[in-house]
Design an enzyme around this catalytic site. Structure first.
Site, PDB file in Angstrom:
ATOM      1  N   ARG A 173       0.890  -1.165   0.000  1.00 23.98           N
ATOM      2  CA  ARG A 173       0.000   0.000   0.000  1.00 23.98           C
ATOM      3  C   ARG A 173       0.926   1.213   0.000  1.00 23.98           C
ATOM      4  O   ARG A 173       2.135   1.068  -0.021  1.00 23.98           O
ATOM      5  CB  ARG A 173      -0.956   0.003   1.195  1.00 23.98           C
ATOM      6  N   CYS A 193       2.426   8.463  -5.612  1.00 24.35           N
ATOM      7  CA  CYS A 193       3.290   9.638  -5.637  1.00 24.35           C
ATOM      8  C   CYS A 193       2.376  10.855  -5.492  1.00 24.35           C
ATOM      9  O   CYS A 193       1.498  11.073  -6.321  1.00 24.35           O
ATOM     10  CB  CYS A 193       4.041   9.685  -6.964  1.00 24.35           C
ATOM     11  N   ASN A 230      -4.386   7.785   4.744  1.00 26.13           N
ATOM     12  CA  ASN A 230      -4.007   7.021   5.931  1.00 26.13           C
ATOM     13  C   ASN A 230      -2.519   7.190   6.174  1.00 26.13           C
ATOM     14  O   ASN A 230      -1.703   6.915   5.289  1.00 26.13           O
ATOM     15  CB  ASN A 230      -4.312   5.534   5.735  1.00 26.13           C
ATOM     16  N   GLU A 231      -2.185   7.685   7.355  1.00 19.49           N
ATOM     17  CA  GLU A 231      -0.781   7.814   7.766  1.00 19.49           C
ATOM     18  C   GLU A 231       0.127   8.302   6.640  1.00 19.49           C
ATOM     19  O   GLU A 231       1.002   7.579   6.159  1.00 19.49           O
ATOM     20  CB  GLU A 231      -0.262   6.478   8.293  1.00 19.49           C
ATOM     21  N   GLU A 280      -6.282   4.753  15.899  1.00 15.19           N
ATOM     22  CA  GLU A 280      -5.962   3.320  15.975  1.00 15.19           C
ATOM     23  C   GLU A 280      -5.250   3.102  17.298  1.00 15.19           C
ATOM     24  O   GLU A 280      -4.208   3.715  17.552  1.00 15.19           O
ATOM     25  CB  GLU A 280      -5.045   2.906  14.820  1.00 15.19           C
ATOM     26  N   TRP A 308       4.597  -6.969   9.984  1.00 11.30           N
ATOM     27  CA  TRP A 308       5.771  -6.199   9.542  1.00 11.30           C
ATOM     28  C   TRP A 308       7.033  -6.721  10.203  1.00 11.30           C
ATOM     29  O   TRP A 308       8.134  -6.279   9.914  1.00 11.30           O
ATOM     30  CB  TRP A 308       5.566  -4.716   9.868  1.00 11.30           C
TER      31      TRP A 308
HETATM   32  C1  GAL Z   1      -1.177   1.313  11.014  1.00  6.28           C
HETATM   33  C2  GAL Z   1      -2.097   1.380   9.798  1.00  6.28           C
HETATM   34  C3  GAL Z   1      -3.180   0.329   9.866  1.00  6.28           C
HETATM   35  C4  GAL Z   1      -2.593  -1.014  10.221  1.00  6.28           C
HETATM   36  C5  GAL Z   1      -1.841  -0.890  11.521  1.00  6.28           C
HETATM   37  C6  GAL Z   1      -1.233  -2.199  11.986  1.00  6.28           C
HETATM   38  O1  GAL Z   1       0.049   1.897  10.762  1.00  6.28           O
HETATM   39  O2  GAL Z   1      -2.703   2.633   9.691  1.00  6.28           O
HETATM   40  O3  GAL Z   1      -3.843   0.263   8.631  1.00  6.28           O
HETATM   41  O4  GAL Z   1      -1.776  -1.413   9.199  1.00  6.28           O
HETATM   42  O5  GAL Z   1      -0.823   0.033  11.385  1.00  6.28           O
HETATM   43  O6  GAL Z   1      -0.122  -2.554  11.241  1.00  6.28           O
END
Ligand code: GAL
Length: 660
Positions: free
Chosen positions: A103, A107, A141-142, A299, A308
């Site tokens: 994701r 650009c 988002n972020e 969140e 990750w």
């Molecule tokens: C944030 C993101 C979410 C989800 C979460 C957990 O950075 O906005 O969509 O990915 O991390 O990894």
């Protein structure tokens, strides 16, 4: 006060939406964020839209009294868009595309991204701008740094530079391109920093960072404009990735109603460096400081993190509740848990939500439900309250970037060093606001302005005026080194702050990890490292002298009377105990209430307003803790019962005390 969850109805069979909504309602959930990555479901092929599923999801939630925040989906351009308009993809500094599949493959300078974002955001806002169940919008988002080297980014960068410098003669002079034959004779020679070497001209690198930050902010403003036009009465926010990145947050939120942040404290609590135990408070203080008002957590940690990296520890019993209260304590007016259900599909299957894959409520859900019920109970008390502090720390993305471009010595890291000072206040229970270095700070009593590496004349003037009028300022090493174009000044350090500090730096030694010691006020020995300024006081008095190396006996820290106020200058990076001792002294001179006996990992924060005052006491650790608060006649807002001292906090224990 709102409690909510992030929800992805498009990942689940619509058969379970009703059951989910029912359980959400029973758990006290009043808000849900959705759709921020759902572009391919909202516009499956170019120009063909499908809002039926979103209508249904919003209705299902609305029937249960749950309001909705819609995320615009620009962080995930769908495949048809990428295939037809490949300029949507950013190019890295080797000019290789960042391919779709994860994701953020977009650009911000791409004209196609702009055009198609405009289309989808217009459609979405036209459809939901007056939906009574929709209360607000999250853009994208972020949004992190752009760092794109596409044709569009390069041509926009040239335009940005033309606007700033006018012509190449000025640009060559301001950047000092004569070094290594870097002078430009045509604009076509000016590119983004291709190749990625960190040793390129620092003025060029800093301007590129500013350009990237401006590109992101501009993209955010452009979305905000569309939302404003179509959605009167609904708010606009954006969710930050917690850790400061190259973007200038203050600019990014320019057109937003309030800031939001995503908060994922480390779950490995036995390892302090991993858990960044004091990082959370700084994240909250930074976020509150963006708009200088309460914020949302869009969140919030709800389960074992993974995807990750290999999975980390599951949140320790009590952690979900305690860290959610920490967000509230430091100014959150809404806590939205990420996520309702753990995903069964896609890359983030192991970034757990409130429910495991089987979907049955368990321990984590119960903890959240307890938090939610407590918030409901305290909601009226929390309304109209915010965090009010006497101390401000000045944060600067410019300094962060400049000091990342040219790290000053081994271990010297702007954010880590900033956090260490913030942490010293936190450990003493002294609340700090963290605000933009260029904003007004005249209402505070103590202003900490660390590492003003790049000198901004206006900020220097404001600091002088503040101290003159009776304020106390703490300045530090690596200040007044450069001008705003990232070129070294020819003045003695600390540049324009010399008369305020009442001191000059005679010589410095970037000692890095070669630890040194100093003695504070002749009686407290502390360690220091990274950097040692050898100071020559002019009007200042010494409050700390080195005791080691060739500079033993020379001044390390000073205090200067300036007008009706005072300026401290710390010429080194102290250890935790050194900062604690110094800040305790400064606080006591100012009569700021400090709590000397806070156990490690126990945090205090006060929310006040509308005649109410609530003291939050949070034990963010796995151990039991006790503390004696210097306040009489305490009553718990959670239980209504009188509190006897010492206050005993169970592991992850939370107490909310009514002070008024
Ligand atoms: C944030 C993101 C979410 C989800 C979460 C957990 O950075 O906005 O969509 O990915 O991390 O990894």
């Amino acid at each position: 006060m709102k409690v909510g969850v992030d929800y992805y109805p498009e990942h689940w069979d619509c058969e379970i939406w009703e059951e989910d909504a029912q359980r959400m309602q029973a758990a006290g959930i009043t808000v849900v964020r959705l759709a921020e990555f759902a572009w391919s479901r909202l516009e499956p092929i170019e120009g063909k839209f499908d809002f039926a599923w979103l209508d249904d999801a919003i209705d299902t939630l609305g029937r249960r009294g749950i309001q909705v925040v819609i995320g615009t989906p620009s962080a995930t351009p769908p495949n048809w868009l990428v295939e037809k308009y490949p300029d949507v993809l950013p190019l890295d500094n080797k000019r290789q595309p960042v391919y779709p599949g994860v994701r953020l493959h977009r650009c911000y300078n791409s004209p196609s991204l702009r055009r198609h974002t405009e289309i989808i955001v217009k459609k979405l806002t036209a459809r939901y701008g007056h939906n009574p169940n929709v209360i607000g919008w999250q853009t994208d988002n972020e949004m992190i740094g752009n760092d794109s080297h596409s044709d569009a980014a390069i041509s926009d960068f040239r335009l940005w530079l033309k606007k700033k410098y006018g012509d190449l003669t000025t640009l060559n002079r301001e950047w000092g391109t004569v070094v290594w034959s870097g002078e430009y004779s045509e604009w076509t020679q000016v590119n983004t920093p291709l190749g990625g070497s960190p040793y390129q001209n620092p003025s060029f690198l800093l301007d590129y960072q500013r350009f990237c930050s401006d590109s992101v902010a501009d993209f955010n403003r452009f979305q905000a404009r569309i939302i404003r036009e179509n959605c009167a009465g609904q708010f606009i926010t954006h969710n930050l990735w917690g850790y400061p990145v190259v973007n200038d947050y203050y600019d990014l939120f320019d057109k937003m109603d309030f800031a939001s942040v995503d908060y994922y404290p480390g779950t490995d609590l036995s390892n302090d460096s991993k858990s960044w135990i004091y990082h959370g408070a700084l994240t909250h203080d930074l976020t509150r400081g963006i708009k200088r008002r309460n914020f949302w957590v869009m969140e919030q940690l709800s389960g074992t993190p993974g995807c990750w990296h290999p999975m980390s520890r599951t949140p320790y019993p009590g952690m979900i509740r305690a860290y959610a209260w920490q967000s509230v304590a430091r100014g959150a007016d809404a806590v939205v848990q990420f996520r309702w259900r753990s995903a069964r599909i896609g890359a983030e299957q192991f970034w757990h939500g409130l429910h495991d894959h089987h979907g049955k409520p368990g321990r984590r859900f119960d903890e959240f439900a307890r938090f939610s019920e407590e918030v409901r109970q305290l909601s009226a008390m929390l309304d109209g309250t915010t965090v009010v502090n006497d101390v401000a720390m000045l944060f600067s993305h410019e300094q962060l970037n400049a000091l990342q471009i040219q790290p000053q010595s081994d271990g010297f890291d702007y954010l880590r060093n900033f956090k260490q000072i913030h942490h010293a206040f936190l450990r003493l229970g002294i609340g700090t606001d963290v605000i933009n270095w260029t904003s007004d700070f005249s209402t505070y009593r103590l202003v900490v302005a660390p590492f003003l590496f790049l000198e901004n004349d206006e900020v220097v003037d404001k600091l002088r005026a503040f101290a003159s009028a009776g304020g106390t300022v703490i300045l530090t090493t690596r200040s007044g080194v450069k001008n705003m174009t990232n070129v070294c000044l020819s003045t003695e350090l600390p540049g324009g702050l010399r008369d305020l500090a009442g001191v000059v730096v005679e010589e410095y030694d970037p000692v890095g990890n070669d630890g040194q010691t100093l003695v504070l006020r002749g009686n407290f020995e502390a360690g220091c490292s990274q950097w040692c300024d050898i100071l020559a006081p002019i009007t200042a008095e010494s409050v700390g002298d080195y005791t080691t190396d060739f500079f033993a006996g020379r001044t390390a820290i000073t205090r200067n009377s300036f007008g009706k106020g005072v300026a401290y200058y710390i010429g080194t990076i102290l250890d935790d105990e050194g900062y604690r001792a110094l800040i305790k002294d400064v606080a006591s001179d100012l009569d700021l209430a400090a709590f000397d006996n806070l156990p490690p990992g126990v945090e205090l924060s006060v929310r006040s307003g509308s005649g109410k005052q609530l003291l939050f006491v949070l034990n963010l650790t796995k151990g039991k803790n006790e503390l004696q608060l210097p306040v009489a006649a305490l009553r718990s807002a959670l239980t209504g019962e009188a509190i006897t001292q010492p206050l005993v906090l169970e592991p992850m224990g939370v107490e909310v005390l009514l002070l008024q």
